[in-house]
Design an enzyme around this catalytic site. Structure first.
Site, PDB file in Angstrom:
ATOM      1  N   HIS A  32      -0.692  35.343  32.698  1.00 54.04           N
ATOM      2  CA  HIS A  32      -1.236  34.194  31.975  1.00 54.04           C
ATOM      3  C   HIS A  32      -0.410  33.868  30.736  1.00 54.04           C
ATOM      4  O   HIS A  32       0.356  34.695  30.251  1.00 54.04           O
ATOM      5  CB  HIS A  32      -2.689  34.466  31.565  1.00 54.04           C
TER       6      HIS A  32
ATOM      7  N   HIS B  16       4.192  32.709  26.192  1.00 44.64           N
ATOM      8  CA  HIS B  16       4.972  33.512  27.137  1.00 44.64           C
ATOM      9  C   HIS B  16       4.046  34.061  28.217  1.00 44.64           C
ATOM     10  O   HIS B  16       2.818  34.022  28.080  1.00 44.64           O
ATOM     11  CB  HIS B  16       5.658  34.682  26.417  1.00 44.64           C
TER      12      HIS B  16
END
Length: 221
Positions: free
Chosen positions: A164, A76
């Site tokens: 990220h 995620h």
């Protein structure tokens, strides 16, 4: 105070236990207390077979520098820190999120830059793929999520976030071992991976909020 035994409440044994050996030696950022629900807002990423092949290559190479690295099982991009919600706040919190995120459309990101991260208290180190395109749209989403967090007097997201997808983690601050030569080798693997440019261009279709064992989805238009 709310009555005990509400649906979704952890059982008493689970609520007081914080044995780090049960979750790979990870240390909680805050104590696990009955009635407190760890809550996180994020963009979920469903890994394709090719992504898992790339992950295996990266983790295998990185383990020659840090053997204790473990591959992530879910992926995620975070839009909030992990915060604590009281049980009775969950419903209004989710309702407010739904209202603020309703106008957002689907969009693309490119996550192709390998980077090393540590959590705030330096108890864990991560290897991640940093977003190199799509940053502006992510900041817009964070701005709306932050407004909801402020309504509930909760900590907002980091000031200059490095968005990220975490790929692997280990216990402790081992960033020094993973940066430099290791990082260069991992970036070479990403750059040379077949169709990595297509693979790491991700379309986000929904936002998700996890609170304890409850999941809430907010589809993007």
């Amino acid at each position: 105070p709310l009555p005990a035994g509400l649906p979704g409440d952890p059982d008493p044994e689970e609520a007081v236990s914080d044995d780090s050996s049960r979750h790979g030696g990870r240390v909680r950022g805050f104590p696990h207390e009955r009635g407190n629900w760890a809550t996180h807002v994020y963009l979920p990423y469903t890994a394709q077979e090719e992504f898992l092949e790339l992950l295996e290559l990266l983790v295998s190479r990185a383990r020659s520098f840090v053997p204790s690295l473990a591959a992530m099982e879910e992926f995620h991009v975070s839009l909030s820190q992990c915060v604590v919600l009281r049980y009775h706040w969950i419903e209004p919190f989710v309702r407010s999120l739904r209202e603020r995120l309703a106008a957002f459309h689907r969009f693309f990101c490119v996550a192709d830059q390998v980077k090393v991260y540590t959590n705030q208290n330096k108890t864990r180190t991560f290897i991640g793929l940093e977003v190199s395109a799509g940053h502006f749209q992510l900041l817009e989403l964070v701005s709306e999520v932050d407004r909801v967090l402020e309504e509930f007097d909760l900590p907002t997201f980091y000031k200059d976030p490095s968005f990220h997808i975490s790929l692997a983690w280990c216990v402790g601050d081992l960033a020094g071992r993973l940066e430099g030569q290791c990082l260069r080798e991992l970036q070479d693997i990403v750059d040379g991976f077949e169709e990595s440019e297509f693979l790491l261009r991700i379309q986000w279709e929904q936002i998700r909020c996890k609170s304890g064992n409850k999941y809430f989805s907010f589809p993007l238009r």
